[in-house]
Motif scaffolding. Structure first.
Motif, PDB file in Angstrom:
ATOM      1  N   MET A   1       0.829  -1.105   0.056  1.00  0.00           N
ATOM      2  CA  MET A   1      -0.073   0.104   0.079  1.00  0.00           C
ATOM      3  C   MET A   1       0.933   1.318  -0.077  1.00  0.00           C
ATOM      4  N   ALA A   2       0.322   2.131  -0.576  1.00  0.00           N
ATOM      5  CA  ALA A   2       1.258   3.441  -0.656  1.00  0.00           C
ATOM      6  C   ALA A   2       0.900   4.477   0.587  1.00  0.00           C
ATOM      7  N   LYS A   3       1.749   5.256   0.831  1.00  0.00           N
ATOM      8  CA  LYS A   3       1.641   5.792   2.146  1.00  0.00           C
ATOM      9  C   LYS A   3       1.083   7.389   2.028  1.00  0.00           C
ATOM     10  N   ILE A   4       0.232   7.798   2.883  1.00  0.00           N
ATOM     11  CA  ILE A   4       0.063   9.047   3.205  1.00  0.00           C
ATOM     12  C   ILE A   4       0.486   9.729   4.209  1.00  0.00           C
ATOM     13  N   THR A   5       0.933  11.083   3.986  1.00  0.00           N
ATOM     14  CA  THR A   5       1.819  11.785   5.192  1.00  0.00           C
ATOM     15  C   THR A   5       1.068  13.121   4.988  1.00  0.00           C
ATOM     16  N   VAL A   6       1.031  13.814   6.206  1.00  0.00           N
ATOM     17  CA  VAL A   6       0.512  15.054   6.650  1.00  0.00           C
ATOM     18  C   VAL A   6       1.578  15.954   6.993  1.00  0.00           C
TER      19      VAL A   6
ATOM     20  N   ALA B   1       6.965  12.332  -2.869  1.00  0.00           N
ATOM     21  CA  ALA B   1       5.547  11.961  -3.088  1.00  0.00           C
ATOM     22  C   ALA B   1       5.346  12.303  -4.489  1.00  0.00           C
ATOM     23  N   GLU B   2       4.335  11.470  -4.820  1.00  0.00           N
ATOM     24  CA  GLU B   2       3.704  11.518  -6.354  1.00  0.00           C
ATOM     25  C   GLU B   2       2.683  12.316  -6.349  1.00  0.00           C
TER      26      GLU B   2
ATOM     27  N   LYS C   1       5.068  16.060 -10.543  1.00  0.00           N
ATOM     28  CA  LYS C   1       3.933  15.485  -9.636  1.00  0.00           C
ATOM     29  C   LYS C   1       2.711  16.062  -9.778  1.00  0.00           C
ATOM     30  N   GLN C   2       1.809  15.001  -9.402  1.00  0.00           N
ATOM     31  CA  GLN C   2       0.284  15.355  -9.590  1.00  0.00           C
ATOM     32  C   GLN C   2      -0.037  16.376  -8.442  1.00  0.00           C
TER      33      GLN C   2
ATOM     34  N   ALA D   1      -5.277   4.350  -3.923  1.00  0.00           N
ATOM     35  CA  ALA D   1      -5.085   3.703  -5.385  1.00  0.00           C
ATOM     36  C   ALA D   1      -3.419   3.407  -5.663  1.00  0.00           C
ATOM     37  N   GLY D   2      -2.680   3.671  -4.681  1.00  0.00           N
ATOM     38  CA  GLY D   2      -1.238   3.399  -4.680  1.00  0.00           C
ATOM     39  C   GLY D   2      -0.160   4.253  -5.024  1.00  0.00           C
ATOM     40  N   LYS D   3      -0.810   5.601  -4.915  1.00  0.00           N
ATOM     41  CA  LYS D   3       0.440   6.675  -5.264  1.00  0.00           C
ATOM     42  C   LYS D   3       0.655   7.174  -3.853  1.00  0.00           C
TER      43      LYS D   3
END
Lengths: 252, 252
Positions: free
Chosen positions: B1-6, B28-29, B50-51, B73-75
């Motif tokens: 799983m991709a990672k989400i960071t704040v 990040a992507e 990057k998006q 979704a994997g980014k």
């Protein structure tokens, strides 16, 4: 006149120090700080030719005096503190000492370079406990009467503030945290989440999430920061979360 | 799983953003944030491939949902906030949304990268007003009933906390700050110093030091942070200082 600047290094790792702080250190001729903080920036100081003045924990006023003297003598000087130097740090003391000098002998006030504060670092380790109104209270009664600290705990409890405790416990001072627990229990449920982060962002970082009922049984020392949740704070999958709204908790 | 960071970007200037935050953005992507914050890091994003997803202020929940979707979704995804993302920022909302997903669809929680908080930045501009126990209160009543905010002001006033106000005033909400003033005046002297910093650490930064009696006559808006001193706070040569001790004010 040379400049004196007070710098917050952030919680510990050099990865958390701002570029503004790094540049100020690089430009200084004299770097003054508690030896533990000096060690955090060793790699910036080695072979730099800077004059480095490290002193022990209890010599704060002497240390700041020395720094102001160096700046008054014409050397660009920085005083370093961990976290944000403006929160229980050296900023106020240095500024007071600068302003006490006759104007002709006053070094230039280079200001405070704000850093990532210990409370923000600890919160990030626990999840998101600080998302709503909060109070920051030091339990150290060296410079503040315990009566006043106790009153503030009571006000923070009554106002349902998320409450962050600095200097929660020392070898000599072990009872105060128990009193905090008792006061908080008058206003908040025993299962209110309480997070304890020790040495946030340093090598030996530890974290524990406990409850208001039980948290004083955990290891707490002078490197710990304790965050007591408000009435809405909850724990899920090991993360401590305070919702931002009082109405929207259930309908995200 | 991709990672989400704040990520907390700090108060505004790229000079106040930690290396940890910069690295996380670089890796990040997908970068998601309120358009104003996206602009603060333009130079990191230009030609990066990057998006970048920037949305307006009132679309916070949608924005965070979108970010969590991208990570699921994997980014590799980061959500950026100004100041510290853990204080009235996006940290809690994103973490809540991650944990609401069924485990098999959950992106990895990359944590919060703590930043220099707005209150610390504002304090550094004013001098050293935050050196003792303090309370942080948002006057925005969008997600919190005004009754509760008022009660907290009262508790902060009674407990002699240095008091920092986020979101002190908006075009639609101009009376609340007057009520704060009235409550504070019941407990503190009319000449208590009050600092107002607008757009701290940004190009248009302004600062004013006023008094509890008069501060609401000054320009205050949603980019302002107001810091009300405690009973010991004083002003000298244009700097606002709260001494660390309640006993040692006179004998440094």
């Amino acid at each position: 006149m040379a400049k004196i600047t007070v710098i917050g290094l952030g919680p510990g790792s050099i990865l958390d120090m701002t570029p503004r702080a790094r540049t100020a250190i690089e430009q200084a001729e004299v770097v003054v700080g508690y030896t533990t903080y000096i060690k955090l920036i060793e790699e910036l100081l080695a072979d730099s030719g800077k004059q480095v003045i490290g002193t022990g924990m209890m010599q704060e006023i002497d240390r700041c005096r020395l720094a102001v003297e160096e700046a008054a003598a014409g050397k660009e000087t920085v005083v370093v503190s961990s976290g944000d130097a403006g929160v229980y740090g050296m900023a106020g003391l240095v500024l007071e000492l600068v302003l006490k000098r006759p104007e002709k002998d006053r070094p230039q006030w280079g200001g405070v370079v704000a850093g990532v504060s210990a409370v923000n670092a600890a919160a990030s380790v626990l999840g998101a406990p600080l998302m709503h109104d909060f109070a920051v209270i030091s339990l150290s009664n060296l410079l503040t009467p315990w009566e006043l600290i106790r009153k503030r705990i009571q006000m923070a409890a009554e106002g349902d503030f998320v409450t962050a405790l600095y200097n929660p416990k020392s070898k000599k001072r072990v009872e105060n945290i128990e009193e905090v627990r008792e006061i908080m229990l008058k206003f908040r449920s025993p299962d209110t989440p309480v997070g304890i982060v020790t040495a946030a962002s340093r090598e030996k970082q530890t974290k524990v999430i406990s409850t208001l009922q039980d948290f004083t049984k955990e290891e707490i020392n002078m490197f710990s920061l304790v965050i007591i949740g408000n009435s809405q704070t909850y724990v899920q999958d090991g993360w401590m979360i305070t919702p931002r709204g009082y109405e929207n908790k259930e309908n995200l």
